[in-house]
Design an enzyme around this catalytic site. Sequence first.
Site, mmCIF file in Angstrom:
data_model
loop_
_atom_site.group_PDB
_atom_site.id
_atom_site.type_symbol
_atom_site.label_atom_id
_atom_site.label_comp_id
_atom_site.label_asym_id
_atom_site.label_seq_id
_atom_site.Cartn_x
_atom_site.Cartn_y
_atom_site.Cartn_z
ATOM 1 N N GLY A 111 9.275 -7.955 -1.801
ATOM 2 C CA GLY A 111 8.528 -6.625 -1.637
ATOM 3 C C GLY A 111 9.432 -5.601 -1.377
ATOM 4 N N ARG A 112 9.747 -5.060 -0.221
ATOM 5 C CA ARG A 112 10.687 -4.073 0.287
ATOM 6 C C ARG A 112 12.114 -4.196 -0.305
ATOM 7 N NH1 ARG A 112 7.670 -0.086 3.281
ATOM 8 N NH2 ARG A 112 5.555 -1.127 4.119
ATOM 9 N N ALA B 163 0.782 -1.229 0.108
ATOM 10 C CA ALA B 163 -0.070 0.046 0.069
ATOM 11 C C ALA B 163 0.978 1.308 -0.035
ATOM 12 C CB ALA B 163 -0.983 -0.027 1.073
ATOM 13 N N CYS C 19 -2.865 -8.772 5.130
ATOM 14 C CA CYS C 19 -2.615 -7.476 5.688
ATOM 15 C C CYS C 19 -3.003 -7.429 7.189
ATOM 16 C CB CYS C 19 -3.379 -6.344 4.981
ATOM 17 S SG CYS C 19 -3.148 -4.560 5.653
ATOM 18 N N ASN D 262 7.226 -15.631 1.118
ATOM 19 C CA ASN D 262 7.293 -14.182 1.160
ATOM 20 C C ASN D 262 7.905 -13.897 2.442
ATOM 21 O OD1 ASN D 262 5.180 -11.545 1.805
ATOM 22 N ND2 ASN D 262 6.717 -11.318 0.404
ATOM 23 N N GLY D 263 8.546 -12.608 2.768
ATOM 24 C CA GLY D 263 9.046 -12.317 3.894
ATOM 25 C C GLY D 263 10.534 -12.155 4.104
ATOM 26 N N GLN E 230 -5.273 -6.584 -6.758
ATOM 27 C CA GLN E 230 -5.369 -7.173 -5.442
ATOM 28 C C GLN E 230 -6.682 -6.621 -4.809
ATOM 29 O OE1 GLN E 230 -3.572 -6.730 -1.418
ATOM 30 N NE2 GLN E 230 -2.608 -8.647 -1.701
#
Length: 325
Positions: A228-229, A18, A102, A204-205, A70
């Site tokens: 992700g990040r 987000a 989330c 993921n993570g 999504q």
Amino acid sequence: MQLRKLTIPAGAAFAPMAGLSDAACRRLMADHGAAWTVSEMASAKAITFGDKKSLALLRDRDPHGLYAVQLFGCEPDLLGQSIAILRDREIRFDILDLNMGCPAPKITGGGAGSKLMLDPALCGAMVRAARQALGEDTPLTVKMRTGWDDEHLTGPEVARQCEQNGADLLVVHGRTREQMYIPPVHWDAVAAIKQAVRIPVFANGDITTPERAQQAVEQTGCDGVMIGRGALGDPWLFGRVNAVLAGQAPPAPPTLAQRMAALRRQVYEMCEEKGEWAAMPQARSQAMHYMKGLRGAAALRRACARLTHFTDVDVLIDAVFRCNE
């Protein structure tokens, strides 16, 4: 990898975030090797109420590569209605993704996101409603966590419900909701979910290096990873991860000039998409990620926080080169 009629390239996918995975960011990641990219999450209920901002989060005039939208929510009937609206409004997407991971209180407080992990049957109903609305051709994926907390590690049961009701692939963040984003990532819990189903599962993570990607796959038995990040400010991470997972030597790291060109392109496209007034405040956090590992990074990040106009980006880039000659 084949998901229904869609062929998915091998390699890592780009995670939804987000406020971060907007169209400009997604295109950059796709161009650097992301197998597919995912939109920022949008509320199924808000879409049924005609919310234009929610639709705007999903609309991409020029998606690069395979693109997933999504949705989040906790009411199966509204989810089905929202998907019908996306079709009616001609929102182009290759994959539909359901958010069951989330941890934000404003999402879980309404019963959505990772709160769904407490109700596997409802998870199944959400997937079933989405599958009925999508038809048989469009792939349906689910992003989830390992459970709500250590007393409610419902991941395997949720995964089975998703598979039985029409999900084609699961992405599992290796933490419970209670953990939020606090280390460690529990690859053993992800492995248990992988073993519970026959459909593909991505891990993921905290995947920020090729070595961590390889570790995640080896320890979980998963079919791939979602990043992700770790890719923010470093879209070349996809090329490195993809090479290592394929048993190849990773490509050379980008030059400073390449890094700054990517930053400038990303912010330019943000301004084109949203207008300078809306884009530049969001560009500040994106720009900060490009300062990782540079000399003078602390001062450069402070300069990022002052970005107001697109021309400020060129001033920032000049400062980067001066500090790193």
